[in-house]
Design a protein around this motif. Sequence first.
Motif, PDB file in Angstrom:
ATOM      1  N   LEU A 177      -9.047  28.747 -26.993  1.00  0.00           N
ATOM      2  CA  LEU A 177      -7.823  29.498 -27.294  1.00  0.00           C
ATOM      3  C   LEU A 177      -7.897  30.107 -28.692  1.00  0.00           C
ATOM      4  O   LEU A 177      -7.458  31.239 -28.905  1.00  0.00           O
ATOM      5  N   LEU A 180      -9.999  33.166 -28.486  1.00  0.00           N
ATOM      6  CA  LEU A 180      -9.276  34.291 -27.880  1.00  0.00           C
ATOM      7  C   LEU A 180      -8.348  34.937 -28.898  1.00  0.00           C
ATOM      8  O   LEU A 180      -8.142  36.144 -28.861  1.00  0.00           O
ATOM      9  N   ARG A 181      -7.780  34.124 -29.795  1.00  0.00           N
ATOM     10  CA  ARG A 181      -6.882  34.706 -30.791  1.00  0.00           C
ATOM     11  C   ARG A 181      -7.624  35.677 -31.702  1.00  0.00           C
ATOM     12  O   ARG A 181      -7.035  36.630 -32.193  1.00  0.00           O
ATOM     13  N   GLY A 184      -9.326  38.368 -28.694  1.00  0.00           N
ATOM     14  CA  GLY A 184      -8.484  38.726 -27.548  1.00  0.00           C
ATOM     15  C   GLY A 184      -7.815  40.078 -27.616  1.00  0.00           C
ATOM     16  O   GLY A 184      -7.564  40.703 -26.590  1.00  0.00           O
ATOM     17  N   LEU A 208      -7.368  32.539 -17.466  1.00  0.00           N
ATOM     18  CA  LEU A 208      -6.577  32.152 -18.640  1.00  0.00           C
ATOM     19  C   LEU A 208      -5.514  31.137 -18.226  1.00  0.00           C
ATOM     20  O   LEU A 208      -5.142  30.252 -18.983  1.00  0.00           O
ATOM     21  N   VAL A 212      -4.575  27.722 -20.215  1.00  0.00           N
ATOM     22  CA  VAL A 212      -3.247  27.476 -20.770  1.00  0.00           C
ATOM     23  C   VAL A 212      -2.658  26.177 -20.224  1.00  0.00           C
ATOM     24  O   VAL A 212      -1.954  25.452 -20.921  1.00  0.00           O
TER      25      VAL A 212
END
Lengths: 471, 471
Positions: A177, A180-181, A184, A208, A212
């Motif tokens: 995650l 991805l930040r 993304g 995703l 999550v």
Amino acid sequence: MPGRRRVRPPRDYAQLVTRPTLTGTPDAVPTVELDELLDGGDLELIDRWLAQADVVQIADELSRLPRDRRAVPFRLLGKDRALETFELLDPSLQQELLEGLREANVGQLFEGLDPDDRARLTEEMPAKVARRLLAGLPPNERRLTSTLLGYAEDSAGRLMSPEVASLRAGMTVAQALDRLRTVGRRAETIYALPVTDDRRRLVGALGLRDLVLADPATLVGDLMDTEVYSARVDTDQEEVSRLIREADLLALPIVDTEDRLVGIVTVDDAMEVLEEEETEDVARAGGAEPLRRPYLATSILQLARSRVIWLLVFIGAGAVTVNVLAAFESTLQAVVTLTFFVPLVIGTAGNTGAQTATTVTRAVALGEVRLDDLLPVVMREAATGFLLGAVLAALTFGPIAFLVDAPIATVVSLTLLIACTFSALMGSALPLLAKRIGLDPAVMSVPLITAIIDASGLVTYFLIAIAVLSP
Amino acid sequence: MPGRRRVRPPRDYAQLVTRPTLTGTPDAVPTVELDELLDGGDLELIDRWLAQADVVQIADELSRLPRDRRAVPFRLLGKDRALETFELLDPSLQQELLEGLREANVGQLFEGLDPDDRARLTEEMPAKVARRLLAGLPPNERRLTSTLLGYAEDSAGRLMSPEVASLRAGMTVAQALDRLRTVGRRAETIYALPVTDDRRRLVGALGLRDLVLADPATLVGDLMDTEVYSARVDTDQEEVSRLIREADLLALPIVDTEDRLVGIVTVDDAMEVLEEEETEDVARAGGAEPLRRPYLATSILQLARSRVIWLLVFIGAGAVTVNVLAAFESTLQAVVTLTFFVPLVIGTAGNTGAQTATTVTRAVALGEVRLDDLLPVVMREAATGFLLGAVLAALTFGPIAFLVDAPIATVVSLTLLIACTFSALMGSALPLLAKRIGLDPAVMSVPLITAIIDASGLVTYFLIAIAVLSP
């Protein structure tokens, strides 16, 4: 920009799509169209119209305008909306629009496109213009687009986005995650996440959603599906798109010959490919070449050019029927009544062939029928043709016998029976044979098959007539 | 189950989709097909084939088998794969398959479907069977499906999934992610997230991407787009699907008359609707009714039935041409040569009409042309027809004058010019007029238009012949 979603007020739209008409495209202001506003020439009114319309509508209206009227409203759009609108236009229109803009704006629009859209637009441009525009890009963007342009036209490589967000099997969910930040925002999609090993080889994939919903400490490697669909860069775009539709995928990872991840094709691009392909099939089935641009943006000369080749083919086939009729001139002179049924016989044969060819071509396009199904398909179709021929023969015999005479009725009925069977046989065999020798089955399709069948139906008719009517 | 993604090994698939053929559907084992294995009757071999195939392939192969052979391989699948395969089948095949299974299995499969797929299958079933199956569902599932069945056929309500994951504007991003962890597994999608107020009215939307990339303390209300596309439950499915394609959406929120969120339509379901619609248009353009089931799963009788109605229409139109020819019998007897060009004249008129109708119908289907474009479209097409007619007239005059004589050449050329213009005019006007009175433009399309034009081309031909040839 938040991905590829477009926006407009829910209230308006809800009213809009519940209009009783079935128009495919929502038009929010059916009473005043951009076209009419341009006639008026009041820039402020045009500006107001643009402000309350959404980008899909604006793109729609621009596609309906003649070439020389598109630049003004487009220039009135703000920078962001101009780019969003531009992205939705057909590449042929994008290219024409760019010609009417100043160099600085052109560079800005070109840079704002996704690399895959940029590659498609580049195909439309004169090579010199394309080279200059590509040279003006930041190095990274230029590299991405050049990579795509290196792949063959119509290959998955041209369609994919190289900006793919991928994960490593050894990451934890929390690390994934975090990654991805950082990457993304730029990636084409982060909803389907390919997982690679340390040599960038595709080893799995993850939605995703799964990421999550999972415990942050879980390893991506434990969570991922190890069996995922993928396609090679050199695969045909249409095949890739059909797989995405058939398997209900959001995106499909694209790999090179060594299974290394090089890009991703998303469902929206797949839908566009399929729409274009359908348009092509439909045009060919109707005996025209596809226009490759929106209808109202096509000139009369372009329309005529898309049709003239097939019309010449038909005229050529017509010349054959002229010769057949000339060959049987004496029979015609002896029994003029035979002439009356010539269009009926030709028409029925042609129509049966067209029906069969349409059904079979569509079944091939959907993958329901394959090449090695030739024999069962032709046998089914011949049987269907015989059945239909028998029905038509039975229905026409009575009226013709009553209104003309029994021998002529016999000739017509027998011809219908034989011509329907033969046409169905040819109508199913020709598209499959065409495909076997590598032609697009839609080329060898309805119009050409009809042309081929016309003459043979006519010969059958006269041979039967001579056999039945001669003493 | 992890959403709607299907899986198989990347290595195999990469090999597969790069086969040189263009077959739309990947077939992993082209040498041995399920059909042949069933002929052999070796259950273990069949079992092994099923184990190495993926569900898309299995669904594909089942669609190619005759009705009575589908149950055996299907029963050999494990429970989960059976359901995944079942979901991919056409509703007509799902229904037939259920008839061959035991009650307990039927209930299990039925319960395992998504509510929207279940509603579609229910349409295919005898009402009694459907009622019994619905009664066997857990209360919540039954309620969801019944809600969908309450909406009109072909409405967005039938297409949507009522299991929609939505957020509230007042939530923080962290709270929103927590909520998704509880409801996210069951929801149809969590990639497009509608945001509602406390009365469930749609006030915005958010992509999961935005949520994942945002600071956990941010409010959903500050992050969301307040301008989002949506559609009402009673909107036509095709319109909703076209919007999803045109605006590149992953999903479209569906609201009731008071703007309350009631469901969501995802892109995969939209693609299916569009595919079915295209198949229908293509079939009608070729003069057949759509089959509504995979080609090889259609019996010869069903094939014949899909075509016989249009053939009768053509025969009816043929009867008109017979009468036209009979009316001009004396002209024909005087100049038998005129007969030679009857198929050519009819064919060219019909083909021009077909080309025009195909182009215009497609442009309407894509939303490129609207109802109020009738006049400009007809004028463009008439001009195109005149241009094409002039080209054909110029090309045919010489050869006919040389081979037959100048008067006949004049008659044929003049007829081609007039018939092409008139056919293009009719071919563009009829689909648009049909649509205006509420008919599907594909119904009033290629075959019917050709039939209408045939007779008029013939009348033109003879009138010109009488004018030119009579002293």
